[in-house]
Design a protein around this motif. Structure first.
Motif, PDB file in Angstrom:
ATOM      1  N   CYS A   1     -13.800  64.197  83.424  1.00 27.66           N
ATOM      2  CA  CYS A   1     -13.305  63.446  82.260  1.00 27.66           C
ATOM      3  C   CYS A   1     -12.246  62.458  81.399  1.00 27.66           C
ATOM      4  O   CYS A   1     -11.203  63.182  81.485  1.00 27.66           O
ATOM      5  CB  CYS A   1     -14.376  64.104  80.677  1.00 27.66           C
ATOM      6  N   LYS A   2     -12.039  61.766  81.610  1.00 23.09           N
ATOM      7  CA  LYS A   2     -10.886  61.047  81.155  1.00 23.09           C
ATOM      8  C   LYS A   2     -10.700  60.114  80.342  1.00 23.09           C
ATOM      9  O   LYS A   2     -11.265  59.654  79.790  1.00 23.09           O
ATOM     10  CB  LYS A   2     -10.412  60.122  82.677  1.00 23.09           C
ATOM     11  N   ASP A   3      -9.151  60.397  79.331  1.00 17.15           N
ATOM     12  CA  ASP A   3      -9.432  59.120  78.480  1.00 17.15           C
ATOM     13  C   ASP A   3      -8.907  58.099  78.440  1.00 17.15           C
ATOM     14  O   ASP A   3      -7.490  57.799  79.415  1.00 17.15           O
ATOM     15  CB  ASP A   3      -8.354  59.746  77.794  1.00 17.15           C
ATOM     16  N   LEU A   4      -9.857  57.101  78.276  1.00 12.48           N
ATOM     17  CA  LEU A   4      -9.194  55.758  78.641  1.00 12.48           C
ATOM     18  C   LEU A   4      -7.668  55.088  78.044  1.00 12.48           C
ATOM     19  O   LEU A   4      -7.118  54.359  79.490  1.00 12.48           O
ATOM     20  CB  LEU A   4     -10.565  54.716  78.112  1.00 12.48           C
ATOM     21  N   GLU A   5      -6.795  55.760  77.742  1.00 14.97           N
ATOM     22  CA  GLU A   5      -5.777  55.228  77.379  1.00 14.97           C
ATOM     23  C   GLU A   5      -4.833  55.716  78.013  1.00 14.97           C
ATOM     24  O   GLU A   5      -3.625  56.290  77.628  1.00 14.97           O
ATOM     25  CB  GLU A   5      -5.547  55.955  75.434  1.00 14.97           C
ATOM     26  N   SER A   6      -5.361  57.062  78.879  1.00 19.00           N
ATOM     27  CA  SER A   6      -3.913  58.261  79.009  1.00 19.00           C
ATOM     28  C   SER A   6      -3.532  57.175  80.500  1.00 19.00           C
ATOM     29  O   SER A   6      -3.749  56.611  81.032  1.00 19.00           O
ATOM     30  CB  SER A   6      -4.816  58.916  80.121  1.00 19.00           C
ATOM     31  N   SER A   7      -2.346  57.559  79.780  1.00 24.18           N
ATOM     32  CA  SER A   7      -1.492  57.362  81.494  1.00 24.18           C
ATOM     33  C   SER A   7      -1.476  58.257  82.630  1.00 24.18           C
ATOM     34  O   SER A   7      -2.181  59.097  82.519  1.00 24.18           O
ATOM     35  CB  SER A   7      -0.020  57.266  81.154  1.00 24.18           C
ATOM     36  N   TYR A   8      -1.082  57.881  83.567  1.00 25.71           N
ATOM     37  CA  TYR A   8      -0.881  58.659  84.676  1.00 25.71           C
ATOM     38  C   TYR A   8       0.561  59.564  85.348  1.00 25.71           C
ATOM     39  O   TYR A   8       1.617  58.669  85.326  1.00 25.71           O
ATOM     40  CB  TYR A   8      -1.506  58.048  86.215  1.00 25.71           C
ATOM     41  N   THR A   9       0.475  60.888  84.645  1.00 26.28           N
ATOM     42  CA  THR A   9       1.673  61.643  84.960  1.00 26.28           C
ATOM     43  C   THR A   9       1.895  62.661  86.157  1.00 26.28           C
ATOM     44  O   THR A   9       0.944  63.108  86.626  1.00 26.28           O
ATOM     45  CB  THR A   9       1.693  63.233  83.398  1.00 26.28           C
ATOM     46  N   ILE A  10       2.838  62.193  87.108  1.00 28.79           N
ATOM     47  CA  ILE A  10       2.956  62.892  88.183  1.00 28.79           C
ATOM     48  C   ILE A  10       3.719  63.636  88.780  1.00 28.79           C
ATOM     49  O   ILE A  10       4.436  63.617  87.081  1.00 28.79           O
ATOM     50  CB  ILE A  10       3.941  62.154  89.101  1.00 28.79           C
ATOM     51  N   ASN A  11       2.725  65.034  89.300  1.00 24.06           N
ATOM     52  CA  ASN A  11       3.230  66.240  88.629  1.00 24.06           C
ATOM     53  C   ASN A  11       2.706  66.684  87.857  1.00 24.06           C
ATOM     54  O   ASN A  11       3.301  67.398  86.883  1.00 24.06           O
ATOM     55  CB  ASN A  11       4.578  66.061  88.920  1.00 24.06           C
TER      56      ASN A  11
ATOM     57  N   LYS B   1      -0.940  67.922  84.221  1.00 22.27           N
ATOM     58  CA  LYS B   1      -1.582  68.334  84.164  1.00 22.27           C
ATOM     59  C   LYS B   1      -1.949  68.066  82.553  1.00 22.27           C
ATOM     60  O   LYS B   1      -1.069  69.391  82.126  1.00 22.27           O
ATOM     61  CB  LYS B   1      -1.983  69.196  85.048  1.00 22.27           C
ATOM     62  N   ASP B   2      -2.473  67.690  81.934  1.00 19.24           N
ATOM     63  CA  ASP B   2      -3.295  68.088  80.214  1.00 19.24           C
ATOM     64  C   ASP B   2      -4.346  67.708  80.326  1.00 19.24           C
ATOM     65  O   ASP B   2      -5.410  67.170  81.219  1.00 19.24           O
ATOM     66  CB  ASP B   2      -1.977  67.266  80.182  1.00 19.24           C
ATOM     67  N   ALA B   3      -5.161  68.040  79.038  1.00 12.63           N
ATOM     68  CA  ALA B   3      -6.000  67.309  78.869  1.00 12.63           C
ATOM     69  C   ALA B   3      -6.438  66.324  78.642  1.00 12.63           C
ATOM     70  O   ALA B   3      -7.706  65.846  78.116  1.00 12.63           O
ATOM     71  CB  ALA B   3      -6.046  68.323  77.055  1.00 12.63           C
ATOM     72  N   ARG B   4      -5.876  65.582  78.732  1.00  8.74           N
ATOM     73  CA  ARG B   4      -6.095  63.914  78.774  1.00  8.74           C
ATOM     74  C   ARG B   4      -7.350  63.233  80.248  1.00  8.74           C
ATOM     75  O   ARG B   4      -7.703  62.285  79.938  1.00  8.74           O
ATOM     76  CB  ARG B   4      -5.190  62.536  78.987  1.00  8.74           C
ATOM     77  N   TRP B   5      -7.276  65.308  81.282  1.00 10.23           N
ATOM     78  CA  TRP B   5      -7.929  64.107  81.913  1.00 10.23           C
ATOM     79  C   TRP B   5      -8.595  66.184  82.094  1.00 10.23           C
ATOM     80  O   TRP B   5      -7.747  67.381  82.007  1.00 10.23           O
ATOM     81  CB  TRP B   5      -7.328  64.288  83.517  1.00 10.23           C
ATOM     82  N   ARG B   6     -10.247  66.125  82.020  1.00  9.08           N
ATOM     83  CA  ARG B   6     -10.635  67.418  81.766  1.00  9.08           C
ATOM     84  C   ARG B   6     -12.392  67.526  82.974  1.00  9.08           C
ATOM     85  O   ARG B   6     -12.781  66.726  83.012  1.00  9.08           O
ATOM     86  CB  ARG B   6     -11.284  67.894  79.969  1.00  9.08           C
ATOM     87  N   LYS B   7     -11.677  68.725  83.198  1.00  9.87           N
ATOM     88  CA  LYS B   7     -13.251  69.244  84.539  1.00  9.87           C
ATOM     89  C   LYS B   7     -13.709  69.380  83.932  1.00  9.87           C
ATOM     90  O   LYS B   7     -13.292  71.079  83.803  1.00  9.87           O
ATOM     91  CB  LYS B   7     -12.175  69.574  85.673  1.00  9.87           C
ATOM     92  N   ARG B   8     -14.961  69.828  84.046  1.00 10.10           N
ATOM     93  CA  ARG B   8     -16.209  70.473  83.880  1.00 10.10           C
ATOM     94  C   ARG B   8     -17.012  70.809  85.432  1.00 10.10           C
ATOM     95  O   ARG B   8     -17.781  69.652  85.959  1.00 10.10           O
ATOM     96  CB  ARG B   8     -17.331  69.966  82.921  1.00 10.10           C
ATOM     97  N   LYS B   9     -16.946  72.076  85.714  1.00 15.47           N
ATOM     98  CA  LYS B   9     -18.063  72.103  86.633  1.00 15.47           C
ATOM     99  C   LYS B   9     -18.979  73.024  87.220  1.00 15.47           C
ATOM    100  O   LYS B   9     -18.970  73.656  85.378  1.00 15.47           O
ATOM    101  CB  LYS B   9     -16.631  73.009  87.931  1.00 15.47           C
ATOM    102  N   LYS B  10     -20.116  72.836  87.750  1.00 16.02           N
ATOM    103  CA  LYS B  10     -21.050  73.654  88.173  1.00 16.02           C
ATOM    104  C   LYS B  10     -21.099  75.078  87.948  1.00 16.02           C
ATOM    105  O   LYS B  10     -19.958  75.057  88.961  1.00 16.02           O
ATOM    106  CB  LYS B  10     -22.433  72.906  89.145  1.00 16.02           C
ATOM    107  N   GLU B  11     -21.959  75.815  87.924  1.00 13.38           N
ATOM    108  CA  GLU B  11     -21.476  77.149  88.217  1.00 13.38           C
ATOM    109  C   GLU B  11     -22.557  77.915  88.888  1.00 13.38           C
ATOM    110  O   GLU B  11     -23.586  77.780  88.376  1.00 13.38           O
ATOM    111  CB  GLU B  11     -20.615  78.156  87.324  1.00 13.38           C
ATOM    112  N   GLN B  12     -22.925  78.738  89.806  1.00 12.08           N
ATOM    113  CA  GLN B  12     -23.478  79.870  89.855  1.00 12.08           C
ATOM    114  C   GLN B  12     -22.876  80.848  89.292  1.00 12.08           C
ATOM    115  O   GLN B  12     -21.387  81.330  89.392  1.00 12.08           O
ATOM    116  CB  GLN B  12     -24.163  79.455  91.235  1.00 12.08           C
TER     117      GLN B  12
END
Length: 309
Positions: free
Chosen positions: A173-183, A185-196
């Protein structure tokens, strides 16, 4: 062009919703950035290791992007039975004998799933909002058999449910207003994985500084032999939990490895099968080990119930 470390999402259990958020499929491959200076093309992974020779299909960006020069961010994937397979793409990514490359190109075709653009025609785009960068991508990229533009969806929860149904790795999931921060990692991009998850037997441990550092896991096969399925050192255990495990294991230390298929784990201290633990993971590998196992908690499930299905 010097390689950079890409912007990374954080893990989340809560899927964000709202007009400012979009979701994309989290492709189960390897992160690859393409650097094109108008003449030469180089490929680097997230750790800035060069992968140019492994993916010759991507070395002519002029065939899929209208640009004098650019830096693209995406995921290289390979399919197995119609689904992205990390195991398959690693056959290409870890190739050292380049004499086998043409053979592997036929056996393991790849697709480059592009989701961002950082640099275009001499100008950095990282300070522009994601929504604008996506618009630039849609105008400049022409998809083909090897290159595709990652699609974005406004229904974040709906996309995650579809990914679960099709056994895909998850979503970002990505915030449409987010800039791209080289190096960054923050909550403007968030990953939700499936798990077993499963309940595994602890057949050994690795010790570091006199404290258990990781667990070596197994399940009983059909004839009652303990089959090694992987090792896990990360999870939800506290520092006190690791101290407790170190004390609890002392009476069940044994001399011989309890696994019949894997006994060369570096620094292994072997245990009589007695302890059980809940493990979450992404998937089974071809070699019947767990990919990205995470320790959830110790449990009191009898070891007899921990079987390799």
């Amino acid at each position: 062009m010097k390689p950079i470390k890409p912007f990374e999402p954080i893990l989340t259990e809560v899927i964000p919703k709202g007009d400012q958020w979009i979701a994309q499929v989290k492709w189960d491959g390897t992160r690859i950035l393409t650097y094109y200076d108008g003449d030469r093309t180089q490929l680097f992974n997230r750790k800035k290791n060069e992968k140019t020779q492994q993916y010759p299909e991507l070395l002519k960006p002029s065939s899929f992007i209208q640009a004098k020069n650019c830096i693209l961010d995406g995921e290289v994937i390979a399919l197995q039975d119609g689904k992205p397979s990390f195991y398959e793409v690693m056959r290409r990514d870890r190739l050292r004998n380049l004499e086998r490359l043409s053979e592997l190109q036929e056996k393991v075709p790849i697709t480059y799933m592009i989701f961002d653009i950082l640099f275009l025609d001499g100008n950095w785009l990282v300070d522009k909002p994601l929504q604008e960068r996506q618009q630039i991508l849609s105008e400049k990229i022409s998809g083909n058999e090897v290159v595709q533009l990652v699609e974005s969806f406004s229904d974040t929860q709906g996309l995650f449910e579809v990914c679960q149904q099709h056994q895909l790795e998850g979503i970002v999931c990505k915030d449409l207003e987010s800039s791209y921060t080289i190096n960054g990692k923050d909550a403007r991009w968030r990953k939700r994985k499936k798990e077993q998850d499963l309940i595994a037997i602890v057949g050994g441990v690795t010790i570091k500084n006199n404290i258990v550092h990781s667990l070596h896991l197994g399940l009983f096969d059909k004839v009652g032999k303990l089959f090694y399925i992987g090792s896990a050192g990360s999870g939800k255990l506290s520092a006190n939990d690791w101290v407790t495990i170190t004390k609890v294991m002392e009476p069940i230390i044994i001399q011989d490895c309890p696994f019949f298929n894997q006994c060369d784990v570096k620094g292994g201290v072997w245990l009589r099968p007695a302890l059980t633990v809940k493990i979450s993971f992404l998937e089974w590998t071809e070699g019947k080990t767990l990919r990205h196992p995470v320790i959830e908690s110790f449990v009191t499930v009898p070891i007899e119930e921990c079987k390799l299905e």
